[in-house]
Design an enzyme around this catalytic site. Structure first.
Site, PDB file in Angstrom:
ATOM      1  N   THR A  30      -7.230  -3.035 -10.625  1.00 18.85           N
ATOM      2  CA  THR A  30      -7.997  -3.065  -9.374  1.00 18.85           C
ATOM      3  C   THR A  30      -9.323  -2.328  -9.560  1.00 18.85           C
ATOM      4  O   THR A  30     -10.322  -2.709  -8.960  1.00 18.85           O
ATOM      5  CB  THR A  30      -7.229  -2.427  -8.185  1.00 18.85           C
ATOM      6  OG1 THR A  30      -6.723  -1.163  -8.583  1.00 18.85           O
ATOM      7  CG2 THR A  30      -6.092  -3.299  -7.729  1.00 18.85           C
ATOM      8  N   ARG A  38      -0.170  -8.252  -4.762  1.00 23.45           N
ATOM      9  CA  ARG A  38       0.924  -7.851  -3.872  1.00 23.45           C
ATOM     10  C   ARG A  38       0.427  -7.096  -2.647  1.00 23.45           C
ATOM     11  O   ARG A  38       1.177  -6.846  -1.730  1.00 23.45           O
ATOM     12  CB  ARG A  38       1.917  -6.957  -4.619  1.00 23.45           C
ATOM     13  CG  ARG A  38       2.746  -7.738  -5.594  1.00 23.45           C
ATOM     14  CD  ARG A  38       3.921  -6.921  -6.099  1.00 23.45           C
ATOM     15  NE  ARG A  38       4.566  -7.609  -7.185  1.00 23.45           N
ATOM     16  CZ  ARG A  38       4.161  -7.526  -8.437  1.00 23.45           C
ATOM     17  NH1 ARG A  38       3.157  -6.759  -8.765  1.00 23.45           N
ATOM     18  NH2 ARG A  38       4.786  -8.202  -9.371  1.00 23.45           N
ATOM     19  N   ASP A 108      -3.814  -9.936 -17.046  1.00 25.74           N
ATOM     20  CA  ASP A 108      -5.244 -10.240 -17.169  1.00 25.74           C
ATOM     21  C   ASP A 108      -5.822 -10.113 -18.574  1.00 25.74           C
ATOM     22  O   ASP A 108      -6.947 -10.537 -18.817  1.00 25.74           O
ATOM     23  CB  ASP A 108      -6.057  -9.381 -16.188  1.00 25.74           C
ATOM     24  CG  ASP A 108      -5.698  -7.892 -16.273  1.00 25.74           C
ATOM     25  OD1 ASP A 108      -5.570  -7.373 -17.407  1.00 25.74           O
ATOM     26  OD2 ASP A 108      -5.540  -7.268 -15.209  1.00 25.74           O
ATOM     27  N   HIS A 125       4.872  -9.238 -17.875  1.00 24.96           N
ATOM     28  CA  HIS A 125       4.811 -10.339 -16.905  1.00 24.96           C
ATOM     29  C   HIS A 125       4.007 -11.519 -17.436  1.00 24.96           C
ATOM     30  O   HIS A 125       3.554 -12.361 -16.671  1.00 24.96           O
ATOM     31  CB  HIS A 125       4.234  -9.845 -15.570  1.00 24.96           C
ATOM     32  CG  HIS A 125       5.091  -8.807 -14.889  1.00 24.96           C
ATOM     33  ND1 HIS A 125       4.677  -8.094 -13.801  1.00 24.96           N
ATOM     34  CD2 HIS A 125       6.345  -8.379 -15.161  1.00 24.96           C
ATOM     35  CE1 HIS A 125       5.642  -7.252 -13.435  1.00 24.96           C
ATOM     36  NE2 HIS A 125       6.658  -7.412 -14.251  1.00 24.96           N
ATOM     37  N   CYS A 133       4.019 -25.900 -21.803  1.00 29.56           N
ATOM     38  CA  CYS A 133       4.754 -27.024 -21.235  1.00 29.56           C
ATOM     39  C   CYS A 133       6.160 -26.554 -20.881  1.00 29.56           C
ATOM     40  O   CYS A 133       6.845 -25.955 -21.707  1.00 29.56           O
ATOM     41  CB  CYS A 133       4.821 -28.178 -22.238  1.00 29.56           C
ATOM     42  SG  CYS A 133       5.925 -29.498 -21.685  1.00 29.56           S
ATOM     43  N   SER A 199       0.617   2.402 -11.818  1.00 28.85           N
ATOM     44  CA  SER A 199       1.785   1.611 -11.420  1.00 28.85           C
ATOM     45  C   SER A 199       2.629   2.424 -10.459  1.00 28.85           C
ATOM     46  O   SER A 199       2.798   3.626 -10.643  1.00 28.85           O
ATOM     47  CB  SER A 199       2.637   1.220 -12.628  1.00 28.85           C
ATOM     48  OG  SER A 199       3.834   0.585 -12.184  1.00 28.85           O
ATOM     49  N   ASN A 224      -1.342   7.794 -10.586  1.00 30.54           N
ATOM     50  CA  ASN A 224      -1.234   6.704  -9.618  1.00 30.54           C
ATOM     51  C   ASN A 224      -1.692   7.200  -8.245  1.00 30.54           C
ATOM     52  O   ASN A 224      -1.476   8.352  -7.887  1.00 30.54           O
ATOM     53  CB  ASN A 224       0.219   6.202  -9.535  1.00 30.54           C
ATOM     54  CG  ASN A 224       0.323   4.851  -8.867  1.00 30.54           C
ATOM     55  OD1 ASN A 224      -0.403   3.921  -9.220  1.00 30.54           O
ATOM     56  ND2 ASN A 224       1.202   4.720  -7.889  1.00 30.54           N
TER      57      ASN A 224
HETATM   58 ZN   LIG Z   1       5.597 -30.946 -23.475  1.00 28.31          ZN
END
Ligand SMILES: [Zn+2]
Length: 259
Positions: A30, A38, A108, A125, A133, A199, A224
């Site tokens: 941020t 969130r 990011d 994450h 795919c 965090s 934090n």
């Molecule tokens: Zn594929």
């Protein structure tokens, strides 16, 4: 204890440490201008999170249209952002031979852009910068897929098998990446200094990592702006912006090195 005293204390911990694990969350990003999706007013408040459940993405073309629209908007904010003082401080700590790894909840890629070695960043994450795919697993660069979307494609599909393509971020309803989670836990247990940067440590398995570190005798430092569930057993707690605190800690560490 004043902030300066805390910086000196954390700098001394870094100096004594052999393995520093940094754990970063939305708070570090941020400060680079990337919205915390969130938080109120964030990207999610303008969309229905139900539309972004992984199961819905797999099931419906309509859900994919919404997903890609939101995702491209979020990517736009990321591509405009620059790494900040906290990211750069971690690059310096690596250069000085102290950094074991950066475990991040962020998608990011700003740690890598700042100059942290790729192999030292564990992305819990996932990342916005690659696309896979969902049928055959083929991976492509985000840039190439974004190009197609800008060219008028609402939902990109795989060239090889026609399966739906999705950015490599972990969606609601999608399992955490096994290898990254396991490695992050192992490194948390093995470090001697666990440094939380931006965090709130409420999302699992993130919440467990500082506990594992502290149970194995690592010192725990939390930087934090808001409370975390682990504040009561931190060694040093800095209720400050990530960039300011990391800059203070780094300059105190340079003073130690200069003798
Ligand atoms: Zn594929």
């Amino acid at each position: 204890m004043t902030s300066d005293e805390k910086y000196r204390k954390v700098a001394a911990f870094i100096d004594q440490a052999r393995r520093v694990v940094a754990f970063s969350g939305a708070g570090i990003s941020t400060e680079s201008g990337i919205p915390d999706f969130r938080s109120p007013g964030g990207v999610w408040s303008r969309y229905d999170p139900q539309d972004f459940l992984y199961q819905n993405f797999l099931a419906s073309h309509e859900a994919r249209i919404k997903y890609w629209r939101m995702s491209e908007e979020f990517l736009g904010a990321i591509l405009q952002a620059e790494p900040n003082a906290a990211h750069h401080a971690l690059v310096e700590i690596e250069r000085l031979g102290k950094l074991d790894c950066v475990i991040t909840q962020n998608v990011d890629g700003l740690h890598q852009r700042a100059g942290t070695s790729r192999e030292k960043v564990i992305e819990l994450h996932g990342t916005v910068h690659t696309v896979s795919c969902q049928e055959c697993g083929a991976r492509t660069s985000r840039g190439e897929v974004s190009e197609r979307i800008r060219g008028g494609v609402a939902v990109p599909y795989c060239d090889l098998c026609s399966g739906p393509l999705k950015p490599d971020t972990i969606s609601f309803g999608q399992a955490m990446p096994e290898q990254e989670t396991r490695e992050a836990l192992e490194r948390s247990r093995a470090c001697d200094l666990f440094l939380v940067i931006g965090s709130s440590l409420v999302v699992h398995p993130a919440a467990r990592m500082p506990v594992e570190a502290a149970m194995n005798n690592a010192k725990l430092v939390i930087i934090n702006l808001s409370d975390t569930p682990h504040d009561h057993f931190t060694t040093v707690l800095l209720r400050e912006p990530a960039g300011k605190a990391m800059q203070g800690i780094l300059s105190a560490y340079r003073q130690i090195l200069a003798g």
